[in-house]
Design a protein around this motif. Structure first.
Motif, PDB file in Angstrom:
ATOM      1  N   GLY A  88      10.760 108.521  18.626  1.00  0.00           N
ATOM      2  CA  GLY A  88      11.052 107.216  18.040  1.00  0.00           C
ATOM      3  C   GLY A  88       9.910 106.666  17.218  1.00  0.00           C
ATOM      4  O   GLY A  88       9.671 105.456  17.206  1.00  0.00           O
ATOM      5  N   GLN A  89       9.208 107.545  16.525  1.00  0.00           N
ATOM      6  CA  GLN A  89       8.116 107.089  15.677  1.00  0.00           C
ATOM      7  C   GLN A  89       8.377 107.485  14.221  1.00  0.00           C
ATOM      8  O   GLN A  89       9.333 108.188  13.920  1.00  0.00           O
ATOM      9  N   ILE A  90       7.466 107.022  13.358  1.00  0.00           N
ATOM     10  CA  ILE A  90       7.552 107.386  11.955  1.00  0.00           C
ATOM     11  C   ILE A  90       6.560 108.527  11.692  1.00  0.00           C
ATOM     12  O   ILE A  90       5.372 108.392  11.981  1.00  0.00           O
ATOM     13  N   ALA A  91       7.049 109.626  11.149  1.00  0.00           N
ATOM     14  CA  ALA A  91       6.180 110.745  10.810  1.00  0.00           C
ATOM     15  C   ALA A  91       5.725 110.605   9.363  1.00  0.00           C
ATOM     16  O   ALA A  91       6.561 110.557   8.459  1.00  0.00           O
ATOM     17  N   GLU A  92       4.425 110.482   9.156  1.00  0.00           N
ATOM     18  CA  GLU A  92       3.925 110.498   7.782  1.00  0.00           C
ATOM     19  C   GLU A  92       3.566 111.933   7.430  1.00  0.00           C
ATOM     20  O   GLU A  92       2.672 112.538   8.012  1.00  0.00           O
ATOM     21  N   MET A  93       4.307 112.483   6.485  1.00  0.00           N
ATOM     22  CA  MET A  93       4.066 113.853   6.006  1.00  0.00           C
ATOM     23  C   MET A  93       4.142 113.811   4.491  1.00  0.00           C
ATOM     24  O   MET A  93       5.072 113.226   3.935  1.00  0.00           O
ATOM     25  N   THR A 365       4.252 108.092   2.821  1.00  0.00           N
ATOM     26  CA  THR A 365       3.296 106.983   2.784  1.00  0.00           C
ATOM     27  C   THR A 365       3.703 105.875   3.731  1.00  0.00           C
ATOM     28  O   THR A 365       4.486 105.005   3.367  1.00  0.00           O
ATOM     29  N   ALA A 366       3.180 105.912   4.937  1.00  0.00           N
ATOM     30  CA  ALA A 366       3.523 104.850   5.888  1.00  0.00           C
ATOM     31  C   ALA A 366       2.290 104.193   6.465  1.00  0.00           C
ATOM     32  O   ALA A 366       2.323 103.048   6.883  1.00  0.00           O
ATOM     33  N   THR A 368      -0.449 102.857   5.507  1.00  0.00           N
ATOM     34  CA  THR A 368      -1.009 101.580   5.062  1.00  0.00           C
ATOM     35  C   THR A 368      -0.116 100.392   5.412  1.00  0.00           C
ATOM     36  O   THR A 368      -0.533  99.254   5.321  1.00  0.00           O
ATOM     37  N   VAL A 369       1.127 100.658   5.798  1.00  0.00           N
ATOM     38  CA  VAL A 369       1.966  99.553   6.271  1.00  0.00           C
ATOM     39  C   VAL A 369       2.219  99.678   7.774  1.00  0.00           C
ATOM     40  O   VAL A 369       3.176  99.127   8.303  1.00  0.00           O
ATOM     41  N   GLY A 370       1.318 100.414   8.447  1.00  0.00           N
ATOM     42  CA  GLY A 370       1.453 100.624   9.885  1.00  0.00           C
ATOM     43  C   GLY A 370       1.547  99.323  10.665  1.00  0.00           C
ATOM     44  O   GLY A 370       2.373  99.185  11.577  1.00  0.00           O
ATOM     45  N   ASP A 371       0.729  98.346  10.284  1.00  0.00           N
ATOM     46  CA  ASP A 371       0.756  97.062  10.991  1.00  0.00           C
ATOM     47  C   ASP A 371       2.106  96.385  10.865  1.00  0.00           C
ATOM     48  O   ASP A 371       2.644  95.839  11.823  1.00  0.00           O
ATOM     49  N   GLN A 372       2.644  96.413   9.639  1.00  0.00           N
ATOM     50  CA  GLN A 372       3.938  95.763   9.423  1.00  0.00           C
ATOM     51  C   GLN A 372       5.051  96.478  10.165  1.00  0.00           C
ATOM     52  O   GLN A 372       5.946  95.849  10.713  1.00  0.00           O
ATOM     53  N   LEU A 373       4.992  97.804  10.187  1.00  0.00           N
ATOM     54  CA  LEU A 373       6.040  98.548  10.880  1.00  0.00           C
ATOM     55  C   LEU A 373       6.012  98.239  12.374  1.00  0.00           C
ATOM     56  O   LEU A 373       7.039  98.129  13.026  1.00  0.00           O
ATOM     57  N   PHE A 376       7.137  94.257  12.697  1.00  0.00           N
ATOM     58  CA  PHE A 376       8.531  93.899  12.410  1.00  0.00           C
ATOM     59  C   PHE A 376       9.539  94.790  13.129  1.00  0.00           C
ATOM     60  O   PHE A 376      10.676  94.392  13.344  1.00  0.00           O
ATOM     61  N   TYR A 377       9.140  96.008  13.465  1.00  0.00           N
ATOM     62  CA  TYR A 377      10.126  96.928  14.051  1.00  0.00           C
ATOM     63  C   TYR A 377       9.656  97.592  15.347  1.00  0.00           C
ATOM     64  O   TYR A 377      10.396  98.366  15.937  1.00  0.00           O
ATOM     65  N   GLY A 378       8.418  97.353  15.744  1.00  0.00           N
ATOM     66  CA  GLY A 378       7.906  98.033  16.925  1.00  0.00           C
ATOM     67  C   GLY A 378       7.773  99.536  16.739  1.00  0.00           C
ATOM     68  O   GLY A 378       7.880 100.297  17.687  1.00  0.00           O
ATOM     69  N   LEU A 379       7.556  99.972  15.500  1.00  0.00           N
ATOM     70  CA  LEU A 379       7.450 101.410  15.237  1.00  0.00           C
ATOM     71  C   LEU A 379       5.998 101.836  15.048  1.00  0.00           C
ATOM     72  O   LEU A 379       5.223 101.137  14.404  1.00  0.00           O
ATOM     73  N   GLU A 380       5.647 102.999  15.604  1.00  0.00           N
ATOM     74  CA  GLU A 380       4.316 103.552  15.397  1.00  0.00           C
ATOM     75  C   GLU A 380       4.374 104.610  14.302  1.00  0.00           C
ATOM     76  O   GLU A 380       5.393 105.269  14.119  1.00  0.00           O
ATOM     77  N   VAL A 381       3.253 104.782  13.609  1.00  0.00           N
ATOM     78  CA  VAL A 381       3.162 105.814  12.590  1.00  0.00           C
ATOM     79  C   VAL A 381       2.279 106.950  13.095  1.00  0.00           C
ATOM     80  O   VAL A 381       1.205 106.700  13.621  1.00  0.00           O
ATOM     81  N   ALA A 382       2.750 108.168  12.973  1.00  0.00           N
ATOM     82  CA  ALA A 382       1.917 109.325  13.286  1.00  0.00           C
ATOM     83  C   ALA A 382       1.630 110.072  11.981  1.00  0.00           C
ATOM     84  O   ALA A 382       2.552 110.437  11.264  1.00  0.00           O
ATOM     85  N   VAL A 383       0.353 110.227  11.688  1.00  0.00           N
ATOM     86  CA  VAL A 383      -0.032 110.891  10.441  1.00  0.00           C
ATOM     87  C   VAL A 383      -0.177 112.383  10.692  1.00  0.00           C
ATOM     88  O   VAL A 383      -1.017 112.807  11.478  1.00  0.00           O
ATOM     89  N   ILE A 384       0.662 113.154  10.043  1.00  0.00           N
ATOM     90  CA  ILE A 384       0.662 114.598  10.269  1.00  0.00           C
ATOM     91  C   ILE A 384      -0.034 115.290   9.102  1.00  0.00           C
ATOM     92  O   ILE A 384       0.303 115.050   7.940  1.00  0.00           O
ATOM     93  N   PRO A 385      -1.025 116.110   9.412  1.00  0.00           N
ATOM     94  CA  PRO A 385      -1.778 116.751   8.333  1.00  0.00           C
ATOM     95  C   PRO A 385      -0.897 117.756   7.597  1.00  0.00           C
ATOM     96  O   PRO A 385       0.089 118.231   8.153  1.00  0.00           O
TER      97      PRO A 385
END
Ligand code: ADP
Ligand code: MG
Length: 771
Positions: A88-93, A365-366, A368-373, A376-385
């Motif tokens: 249930g997270q956001i994958a930044e790829m 690209t997520a 830089t808006v990690g705080d907003q996510l 506003f949505y309770g979502l975490e961002v995971a940055v994947i290399p």
């Protein structure tokens, strides 16, 4: 380190992002099953997938299924992306890392654990492309998949929603929810209950387009173009008659302007209490005249005003401004007012997303808006290399004193790269700029393709060729285009390898931005078009002190001192103006998001109550029970002559009619109040006294809502008493209670300046910082 290498470590330290270690630990076990799975026959995969004990075991099966079905073996990082989405997270790829496949494996796993999955794609074209592209993988895993687009019929939609995984543009999902709101027989419902939502290009949907209202409208008389006001404001001069603020979001009349308008309108006092309607019309016309720019904010084509989507930089199909503003722009351009209709219901993208118990997503690209996510949505961002390190060379900005000098320099830069055959992708901020640049390129004898406002499929085909030898492509906003740019073009496989290497040797795709965007995230989306999968590439942004980003956000930026003959600014300090301007723009957008969200929040709560009530009415006999107990004699009378199921259905239709009617009226009144409170607050200077316009709004909205449900009951009882009800049912038309004969849906480009209330907020915010 065995797996992702030291690069991961670096990402693990990134503050505010989810920890990857827990996913990374699972990768060796997934890899260990590979050889054994490779020997299993195809027809065992359904069972293997269904019986997978945990996400890791499923990933092993999914990897082998993808290898067989697509000939592509998911990389470790792609499986990390899958695991992230399964939590249930956001994958930044990054672009080109293969998010489509990562997302499909996550969707398949959710489906196999019994959930119903909707994958929100960016547009019709991508929904269809991705569903068909991934279908062989889903089939091997025993998961059904469907897709819908704007043209899908209700039957096609019902069938697609019945699949375990459906790909659809977010707006279509929203429209189905809205249309279902007007249905009186449960058998006609289309949309599936919200369960898992997996969002592609998640930052576009969740941040950039979050507050866009999706609207369902019913046939009604169109609002007239206000030609009189258009004429009045046409005679006004900037600076003398009106002033606009630096953000270009608000225009207000000066005393001279008010006077001129009063004269033109026959000597009235526009600020008199009984002229509030005139003042509102005048303000709307002034906004259309002074702040909405042809070929930037909209274009006129085939006798219609067509909006440009600011975050995508292209014609926004089926979008309009809120009614008054749309008509005002039409009047300004002297074209016939388009059909407007009455708003029956609307929902913002953000509210739509919040209905889902599980949300996850992917994007380049997520972070830089990690705080907003999170907020506003309770979502975490995971940055994947990336699978292979990115070697793209991102050059520092090139700053010029004037826009003209900047454009000249861009053309020279394109010419130099093109001479060697290196492909160039030029990203512009708006269509007018694209066209201006295209003219300059033509004048310089540089062949090029301009991409704007074509249909999505054609666009994708052009973008796919942007990496070909010698290609020069000019495009507005590459955000969310979802098409992969391969070096050497998309040609046939064996040729492609040779072509790829030829272009790679020239340095790969060269991305040139003609100006920095309002957010660095959007800059990165453009850069990310180059350097995919470890390819060589380069990017550079050209900026001028006359760019809107700078003039509107940092009007006091110091005039550069060290300027070369060609206009190039060499002051080291001047560079800071750009990042400063982006920070200011970011802050302003966040404030607007927060305020607008607070405004919608209450309406959304009320809407949920109404919907819940409506659903109960539609599915049972509650309507008849309520009406029967209010009007016992009428009930006795009808009960003698009308079969009970027909009577129950008649009662249901009556109450649903009044409930839907009441809700549409309620929304209209709230919109008026929102506008009215803002104007009042501005007019009386009440904001300075610390009054909160939102609190005023909420108080009135709550009061109105309480009376709404009572009124629905009374009106329903009245209809029940008087309407003709026979064994054929109730004839609502004959009783003068017509449901809209036609409905249609559109997306409202939210008032670009905000409503009067938003403007009041902005003043309030400014007042606070000044204190
Ligand atoms: P993204 O959405 O992350 O930008 P896409 O899903 O469009 O990327 O995929 C980009 C390209 O990479 C596609 O052409 C796809 O076929 C290819 N691709 C994806 N995964 C793999 C893989 N594991 N091996 C080889 N090619 C892959
Ligand atoms: Mg993609």
């Amino acid at each position: 380190m065995s797996f992702l290498g030291a690069r991961v470590r670096r990402f693990l330290q990134q503050p505010g992002t989810a920890d990857l270690t827990r996913y990374q630990r699972l990768i060796p076990a997934i890899g260990a099953r590979e050889a054994e799975l490779a020997d299993r026959p195809d027809d065992t995969f359904k069972e293997l997938a269904r019986d997978a004990q945990d996400d890791a075991e499923f990933c092993a099966v999914g990897r082998e299924a993808a290898r067989r079905a697509l000939g592509e073996r998911p990389f470790d990082v792609q499986l990390v992306g899958t695991l992230v989405m399964l939590q249930g997270q956001i994958a930044e790829m990054a672009t080109g890392e293969g998010k489509t496949l990562s997302g499909a494996l996550a969707a398949a796993r959710y489906a196999l654990t019994g959930r119903s999955v909707q994958v929100a794609s960016v547009n019709d074209y991508l929904a269809q492309r991705d569903a068909e592209w991934m279908r062989p993988v889903y089939e091997l895993l025993g998961v059904t998949v469907g897709h819908i687009g704007q043209a899908s019929t209700p039957d096609e939609r019902r069938e697609a929603y019945a699949a375990q995984v459906i790909y659809a543009p977010i707006s279509e999902i929203g429209f189905d929810v809205l249309r279902d709101r007007l249905i009186t027989d449960p058998a006609d419902l289309v949309a599936a209950a919200p369960d898992v939502l997996l969002i592609d290009e998640a930052d576009s949907v969740l941040i950039d387009e979050a507050l866009v209202p999706l609207v369902l409208a019913g046939a009604a008389a169109g609002s007239d173009a206000d030609l009189e006001m258009a004429e009045v404001v046409r005679g006004l001069r900037p600076g003398l008659h009106y002033e606009s603020d630096n953000e270009g979001r608000n225009a207000s009349l000066t005393d001279a302007g008010a006077h001129a308008a009063e004269q033109a309108l026959g000597g009235i006092d526009i600020y008199a209490a009984d002229q509030i309607d005139v003042l509102t019309r005048l303000n709307v016309a002034l906004h259309a005249h002074a702040l909405l720019r042809r070929d930037v904010d909209y274009i006129v084509r085939d006798g219609e005003v067509r909006l440009i989507n600011a975050s995508r930089g292209r014609v926004a199909e089926l979008q309009r401004w809120p009614d008054g503003l749309q008509a005002a722009v039409e009047a300004k351009e002297g074209i016939a007012a388009s059909e407007s209709g009455e708003i029956l219901d609307s929902i913002t993208v953000e509210s739509l997303v919040r209905r889902y118990p599980r949300v996850c997503g992917m994007t380049g690209t997520a972070v830089t808006v990690g705080d907003q996510l999170r907020q506003f949505y309770g979502l975490e961002v995971a940055v994947i290399p990336p699978n292979r390190p990115c070697v793209r060379e991102d050059q520092p900005d090139r700053l010029y004193a004037t826009a003209g000098q900047k454009e000249k320099a861009i053309v020279a830069e394109v010419a130099e790269a093109h001479e060697n055959g290196r492909p160039v992708l030029i990203g512009t901020l708006d269509i007018a700029e694209s066209e201006r640049l295209a003219r300059r390129l033509t004048a310089a004898g540089l062949p090029h393709v301009v991409l704007n406002a074509k249909n999505d499929a054609q666009e994708a085909a052009i973008v796919a060729e942007a990496g070909a030898y010698g290609a020069v492509t000019v495009s507005t906003q590459m955000a969310g285009r979802g098409t992969d740019i391969r070096l050497g073009g998309s040609g046939a496989e064996p040729d492609q390898v040779a072509e790829h290497d030829r272009v790679a040797e020239l340095g790969g795709l060269y991305v040139i931005g003609t100006g920095r965007h309002a957010a660095s995230r959007l800059d990165n989306q453009l850069r990310g078009r180059s350097g995919r999968q470890g390819d060589p590439g380069g990017s550079v942004f050209f900026v001028s002190m006359e760019d809107e980003l700078i003039t509107s956000n940092t009007p006091d930026a110091p005039v550069p001192r060290d300027v070369a003959a060609d206009g190039r600014v060499r002051d080291a300090k001047a560079d800071e103006a750009v990042s400063h301007a982006q920070r200011v723009a970011d802050g302003a957008n966040l404030e607007i998001h927060r305020n607008t969200y607070r405004y919608y929040e209450l309406i959304e709560q009320q809407r949920a109550i109404v919907l819940d009530h409506r659903d109960r009415l539609m599915r049972g006999d509650a309507a008849l029970v309520a009406l029967g107990s209010r009007c016992p004699e009428r009930f006795e009378e009808l009960d003698q002559t009308v079969p009970s199921d027909v009577l129950a259905d008649a009662a249901r239709k009556i109450v649903l009619y009044h409930l839907d009617r009441g809700w549409a009226d309620h929304l209209a009144v709230l919109a008026e109040i929102r506008e009215g409170i803002g104007l009042r607050a501005l007019g009386t200077g009440a904001l300075g006294g610390g009054r909160d316009p939102l609190a005023d709004f909420n108080a009135e909205a709550v009061k109105l809502f309480t009376s709404l449900l009572d009124r629905v009951q009374e009106e329903s009882a009245e209809t029940f008493q008087t309407a003709a009800i026979t064994e054929e049912g109730v004839d609502l038309d004959a009783a003068g209670l017509k449901r809209p004969t036609a409905t249609w849906t559109y997306v409202v480009q939210d008032n670009p300046f905000g409503t009067a209330l938003d403007r009041a907020f902005r003043r309030l915010a400014r007042g606070r910082t000044n204190r």
